[in-house]
Design an enzyme around this catalytic site. Structure first.
Site, PDB file in Angstrom:
ATOM      1  CE  LYS A   1       2.208   6.165   0.820  1.00 29.51           C
ATOM      2  NZ  LYS A   1       3.685   5.908   0.921  1.00 29.51           N
TER       3      LYS A   1
ATOM      4  CE1 TYR B   1      -2.126  -0.650   4.959  1.00 25.97           C
ATOM      5  CE2 TYR B   1      -4.167  -0.634   6.217  1.00 25.97           C
ATOM      6  CZ  TYR B   1      -2.841  -0.289   6.093  1.00 25.97           C
ATOM      7  OH  TYR B   1      -2.221   0.414   7.097  1.00 25.97           O
TER       8      TYR B   1
ATOM      9  CG  HIS C   1       3.391   1.936  -7.242  1.00 23.36           C
ATOM     10  ND1 HIS C   1       2.810   1.143  -6.287  1.00 23.36           N
ATOM     11  CD2 HIS C   1       4.274   2.733  -6.572  1.00 23.36           C
ATOM     12  CE1 HIS C   1       3.331   1.431  -5.098  1.00 23.36           C
ATOM     13  NE2 HIS C   1       4.221   2.384  -5.249  1.00 23.36           N
TER      14      HIS C   1
ATOM     15  CB  VAL D   1       5.318  -7.748   8.721  1.00 23.63           C
ATOM     16  CG1 VAL D   1       6.392  -8.498   7.936  1.00 23.63           C
ATOM     17  CG2 VAL D   1       4.146  -8.665   9.035  1.00 23.63           C
TER      18      VAL D   1
ATOM     19  CB  THR E   1       6.364  -0.859   2.404  1.00 27.45           C
ATOM     20  OG1 THR E   1       6.291   0.222   1.481  1.00 27.45           O
ATOM     21  CG2 THR E   1       7.752  -0.945   2.991  1.00 27.45           C
TER      22      THR E   1
ATOM     23  CB  SER F   1      -2.052   6.647   2.797  1.00 25.89           C
ATOM     24  OG  SER F   1      -0.710   6.258   2.921  1.00 25.89           O
TER      25      SER F   1
ATOM     26  CG  MET G   1       7.495  -3.512   9.236  1.00 26.43           C
ATOM     27  SD  MET G   1       6.331  -3.852   7.885  1.00 26.43           S
ATOM     28  CE  MET G   1       6.948  -2.836   6.554  1.00 26.43           C
TER      29      MET G   1
HETATM   30  S1  PPS Z   1       4.342   3.131  -1.363  1.00 23.76           S
HETATM   31  O1  PPS Z   1       5.094   4.408  -1.213  1.00 23.76           O
HETATM   32  O2  PPS Z   1       3.337   3.264  -2.410  1.00 23.76           O
HETATM   33  O3  PPS Z   1       5.193   1.979  -1.570  1.00 23.76           O
HETATM   34  O4  PPS Z   1       3.560   2.979   0.014  1.00 23.76           O
HETATM   35  P1  PPS Z   1       2.874   1.652   0.552  1.00 23.76           P
HETATM   36  O5  PPS Z   1       3.876   0.820   1.225  1.00 23.76           O
HETATM   37  O6  PPS Z   1       2.050   1.032  -0.511  1.00 23.76           O
HETATM   38  O7  PPS Z   1       1.841   2.221   1.612  1.00 23.76           O
HETATM   39  C1  PPS Z   1       2.225   2.911   2.766  1.00 23.76           C
HETATM   40  C2  PPS Z   1       1.089   2.807   3.744  1.00 23.76           C
HETATM   41  O8  PPS Z   1       1.066   1.478   4.301  1.00 23.76           O
HETATM   42  C3  PPS Z   1       1.215   1.562   5.703  1.00 23.76           C
HETATM   43  N1  PPS Z   1       1.956   0.408   6.221  1.00 23.76           N
HETATM   44  C4  PPS Z   1       1.450  -0.423   7.156  1.00 23.76           C
HETATM   45  N2  PPS Z   1       0.243  -0.464   7.758  1.00 23.76           N
HETATM   46  C5  PPS Z   1       0.053  -1.429   8.706  1.00 23.76           C
HETATM   47  N3  PPS Z   1       0.999  -2.321   9.049  1.00 23.76           N
HETATM   48  C6  PPS Z   1       2.219  -2.323   8.469  1.00 23.76           C
HETATM   49  N4  PPS Z   1       3.145  -3.195   8.839  1.00 23.76           N
HETATM   50  C7  PPS Z   1       2.478  -1.349   7.460  1.00 23.76           C
HETATM   51  N5  PPS Z   1       3.550  -1.045   6.677  1.00 23.76           N
HETATM   52  C8  PPS Z   1       3.209   0.025   5.938  1.00 23.76           C
HETATM   53  C9  PPS Z   1       1.965   2.874   5.904  1.00 23.76           C
HETATM   54  O9  PPS Z   1       1.899   3.306   7.241  1.00 23.76           O
HETATM   55  C10 PPS Z   1       1.217   3.760   4.918  1.00 23.76           C
HETATM   56  O10 PPS Z   1      -0.114   4.044   5.337  1.00 23.76           O
HETATM   57  P2  PPS Z   1      -0.558   5.313   6.202  1.00 23.76           P
HETATM   58  O11 PPS Z   1      -2.057   5.246   6.251  1.00 23.76           O
HETATM   59  O12 PPS Z   1      -0.061   6.537   5.506  1.00 23.76           O
HETATM   60  O13 PPS Z   1       0.042   5.114   7.559  1.00 23.76           O
END
Ligand code: PPS
Length: 293
Positions: A45, A193, A107, A227, A49, A137, A232
């Site tokens: 999280k 992030y 991870h 992105v 991605t 998250s 997304m």
């Molecule tokens: S995982 O399941 O561990 O692979 O998840 P991960 O991708 O690491 O984290 C998911 C959180 O990243 C946010 N996210 C983004 N934030 C901003 N911009 C973009 N483009 C983006 N893509 C993914 C996603 O919304 C999750 O955070 P939260 O706070 O829950 O929204």
């Protein structure tokens, strides 16, 4: 497809894990990395991605639309340790990749990474997120993803995070372990992030310079725009809506995508307790996180 029962957490060589990430252990440890493989690493999280998609576009954005419209991102960038039948194992998907370089997500805490990645001197991109937004998250993800243990209520989950009883173990040890690795291993790019959120274009520039890529300004702008969170979120190939174990009606995978959403979840007392505990756990670390922009 029948949904799996929620797994239980157990101690695995000192790290809390579930069977979905340890069942294929020997094969994972014997993974044969190639020198041009790129490992994308994070605590769950943290924006994995987001970074995976950036790298995918930087390398394969010109491959034609089929690449992006017919193959989900989690197949283009396999999740090395996942082993959740009947889905293909992440390690097998990685072995089957025909792209060059191969982009591989993990991870794993630093001590669990298959040794061939180090032997082959592979590039590693690590992404970290401030712990308050990270735990918020993770809490929502625990509710929407049946492949994770029952998260319980928010207070219980926050307590477990502080006790380092999460899938993939301690956030504190994860971010610090990889930060220490960076000091000794020059092919590791450590991202945040919050920096991505503040200025995605600048972060893409830095990523390109680390990867030795020199796309045109126009290409970089295209990656930056593609992105963006809202794009997304709408894209079925990257928003995990093809994965049945994730119930996007509970919470969407692409949930908020913001810095400082923790302020909507932490009580004043929880915040105080967290800060005191954080200070203790991180007292020997030179890592600095921003919890707001
Ligand atoms: S995982 O399941 O561990 O692979 O998840 P991960 O991708 O690491 O984290 C998911 C959180 O990243 C946010 N996210 C983004 N934030 C901003 N911009 C973009 N483009 C983006 N893509 C993914 C996603 O919304 C999750 O955070 P939260 O706070 O829950 O929204």
């Amino acid at each position: 497809m029948e949904l799996p029962t929620r797994p239980t957490l157990f101690d695995f060589h000192g790290v809390s894990m579930t069977k979905y990430f340890t069942d294929n252990w020997e094969n994972i440890q014997n993974f044969e990395a190639r020198p041009d493989d790129i490992l994308i690493v994070s605590y769950p999280k943290s924006g994995t991605t987001w970074v995976c998609y950036m790298l995918d576009l930087l390398y394969f954005g010109n491959m034609g639309p089929e690449h992006r419209t017919s193959i989900p991102l989690h197949e283009r960038v396999p999740f090395l340790e996942i082993c959740a039948p009947p889905r293909p194992k992440g390690k097998d998907l990685a072995d089957q990749l025909t792209t060059s370089p191969r982009l591989i997500k993990t991870h794993l805490p630093v001590q669990f990474v298959p040794k061939s990645f180090w032997e082959q001197n592979c590039r590693v991109v690590y992404v970290a997120r401030n712990p308050k937004d990270n735990v918020v998250s993770y809490y929502h993800f625990g509710h929407m993803n049946g492949q994770h243990p029952e998260p319980g209520d928010w207070n219980t989950f926050l307590q477990k995070f502080m006790e380092e009883k999460m899938v993939f173990g301690s956030w504190y040890k994860h971010v610090n372990g990889w930060w220490e690795k960076k000091q000794a291993y020059s092919k590791l790019h450590y991202m945040f992030y919050e920096d991505l959120s503040e200025n995605t274009g600048r972060e893409i520039d830095q990523l390109c310079s680390f990867l030795g890529l020199s796309p045109s300004a126009e290409e970089k702008e295209k990656v930056r725009a593609t992105v963006m969170f809202d794009n997304m979120k709408q894209d079925k190939m990257v928003n995990f809506s093809t994965i049945q174990e994730m119930n996007q009606d509970v919470f969407p995978f692409m949930r908020k995508g913001q810095v400082a959403d923790w302020k909507n979840h932490f009580t004043v007392a929880q915040n105080k307790r967290f800060d005191e505990d954080y200070k203790q756990k991180m007292k020997n670390s030179t890592l600095r996180f921003r919890t707001e922009l």
